[in-house]
Design a protein around this motif. Structure first.
Motif, short mmCIF file in Angstrom:
data_model
loop_
_atom_site.label_atom_id
_atom_site.label_comp_id
_atom_site.label_asym_id
_atom_site.label_seq_id
_atom_site.Cartn_x
_atom_site.Cartn_y
_atom_site.Cartn_z
N HIS A 1 0.76 -1.23 -0.19
CA HIS A 1 0.03 -0.07 0.01
C HIS A 1 1.20 1.22 0.27
O HIS A 1 1.49 1.22 0.74
CB HIS A 1 -0.21 0.42 1.16
N HIS B 1 -5.17 6.27 -5.77
CA HIS B 1 -6.07 6.20 -5.32
C HIS B 1 -7.33 6.11 -6.85
O HIS B 1 -6.59 6.38 -7.83
CB HIS B 1 -6.88 7.76 -4.17
N GLU C 1 -5.59 1.70 -4.71
CA GLU C 1 -6.37 1.61 -3.75
C GLU C 1 -7.55 2.38 -3.99
O GLU C 1 -7.66 3.40 -4.78
CB GLU C 1 -5.86 2.04 -1.69
N SER D 1 -10.39 -0.23 0.46
CA SER D 1 -11.22 1.52 1.56
C SER D 1 -12.03 1.94 2.01
O SER D 1 -12.60 2.34 0.47
CB SER D 1 -9.66 2.00 1.74
N HIS E 1 -13.85 5.35 2.05
CA HIS E 1 -12.96 6.48 2.03
C HIS E 1 -13.79 7.95 2.64
O HIS E 1 -13.45 8.89 2.81
CB HIS E 1 -11.76 7.23 1.96
N HIS F 1 -6.92 -0.18 6.22
CA HIS F 1 -7.34 0.40 7.09
C HIS F 1 -8.79 0.74 7.24
O HIS F 1 -9.97 1.58 7.12
CB HIS F 1 -6.90 2.08 7.03
N ARG G 1 -2.92 6.48 12.67
CA ARG G 1 -4.03 5.73 11.85
C ARG G 1 -3.80 4.60 12.92
O ARG G 1 -5.30 4.17 13.01
CB ARG G 1 -4.04 5.48 10.32
N ASP H 1 1.17 2.93 3.81
CA ASP H 1 0.32 3.69 3.27
C ASP H 1 1.44 4.67 2.74
O ASP H 1 0.85 5.87 2.94
CB ASP H 1 -0.48 3.40 3.80
ZN LIG Z 1 -7.07 5.12 2.30
#
Ligand SMILES: [Zn+2]
Ligand SMILES: [Zn+2]
Length: 355
Positions: free
Chosen positions: A106, A138, A178, A203, A205, A233, A288, A311
């Motif tokens: 990630h 992303h 992601e 994920s 978001h 996450h 996080r 990440d």
């Molecule tokens: Zn994220």
């Protein structure tokens, strides 16, 4: 044959302290042990039977359940989740886990909200001794993070292929994303592209405050999607604390701020991850620390695999895996459950076996 409930409560408190858990959580068990030890013989069992333990000051639902399990002769579930680390040298376990990692699943580049070009991320990963790094920029809906449209992602794949040709032998950038888990649980990228990528991290978001049932269904839908490999996450929380010496990240998407965990049925979600063989990410970012340790333990018990990832949004952040390894070690996560201890070939074989 019943166990000693007070001894079990004290044991839990000790193991929570050892795992550096929040003080209020430890105190709950110490207070309950103290309250029960002040009672005359027989009253603990009597109250457990009558269901009146929680009327005692210092005894709550969780501690009362532990007492009931002990009296029934079972090791309390709460204790069972903690004993995985009993007798281990946690520091040595974290180091061994970090040394077992061969890559990072990630990471972000300046194609989305990262600060550096793909080549720089890759060269930093080579220097750290990684065999691979998965580039997971992303997806389109995350506009604040300049999520990649299908067309930009196709161009990125061409660029990654060209960069890979120029990188040292024995190291590879794996392709990935992601991808946002949308409100209905679908994934925010073309099916054909998701199928083509080496690794898909999914994920949540947006809509992080979704009501419990809705959030659970949303996550279960995503987990059942054959393209999803790693659940990123999972609680979406942001914590204020950072390990000593770590400054706040300066990147836009991960500005330090606190945010409560999303509410979902963790047992259902982790059971689904185990069933569909989706790895649960242990996100190493100091702000996080997601999932929290109590959920890592539940995922471990559910039989899930894990990915310990950074990440990273900048090259130096690729070195943050140590933080994730420490948390994994505190929860007793063994290396053979961690997918990025695998070679790139095995990792890609695993991801492509599902879609
Ligand atoms: Zn994220
Ligand atoms: Zn990310």
């Amino acid at each position: 044959m019943s166990r000693d409930p007070i001894a079990d409560l004290r044991r839990i408190a000790f193991l929570l302290e050892r795992a550096n858990e929040a003080t209020y959580r430890v105190r709950a068990f110490r207070s309950a042990a103290k309250a029960l030890s002040a009672l005359p013989a027989g009253e603990v069992a009597g109250r457990a039977h009558a269901g009146t333990l929680t009327e005692l000051p210092g005894v709550g639902d969780v501690t009362a359940r532990c007492v009931a399990e002990s009296l029934a002769g079972e090791e309390p579930v709460y204790l069972r989740r903690l004993v995985a680390t009993e007798g281990t040298d946690l520091d040595a376990a974290a180091t061994a886990l970090r040394e077992a990692l061969r890559g990072d699943c990630h990471t972000h580049s300046d194609w989305s909200d990262g600060g550096s070009p793909i080549e720089e991320m890759a060269l930093a990963a080579v220097e750290l001794g990684h065999e691979y790094v998965v580039l997971t920029d992303h997806s389109p809906r995350l506009k604040v993070a300049r999520g990649l449209t299908a067309e930009r992602l196709r161009r990125q794949l061409d660029q990654v292929a060209a960069i890979n040709d120029a990188l040292p032998k024995g190291f590879r950038i794996l392709t990935g994303i992601e991808v946002d888990i949308l409100a209905d649980g679908s994934l925010d990228q073309d099916e054909e592209l998701l199928a083509r990528l080496d690794v898909v991290v999914g994920s949540v978001h947006s809509g992080l405050n979704d009501e419990r049932g809705r959030m659970t269904r949303r996550m279960l839908t995503a987990i059942a999607n054959p393209h999803l490999d790693i659940l990123g996450h999972c609680t979406g929380r942001m914590v204020a604390s950072r390990p000593a010496g770590v400054k706040g990240p300066g990147d836009r998407a991960h500005r330090a701020r606190t945010r409560a965990e999303s509410d979902f049925d963790a047992d259902a979600v982790f059971a689904a991850c185990a069933e569909h063989d989706v790895a649960v990410e242990i996100n190493s970012r100091p702000e996080r620390q997601d999932p929290p340790k109590r959920l890592i333990r539940r995922a471990l018990e559910a039989g899930c695999r894990f990915a310990i990832d950074t990440d990273a949004h900048a090259p130096g952040q690729l070195d943050w895996q140590r933080f994730g390894c420490e948390r994994a070690a505190l929860c007793g996560v063994p290396a053979d459950r961690v997918v990025n201890t695998w070679t790139a070939a095995r990792l890609v074989k695993w991801t492509s076996s599902r879609g």
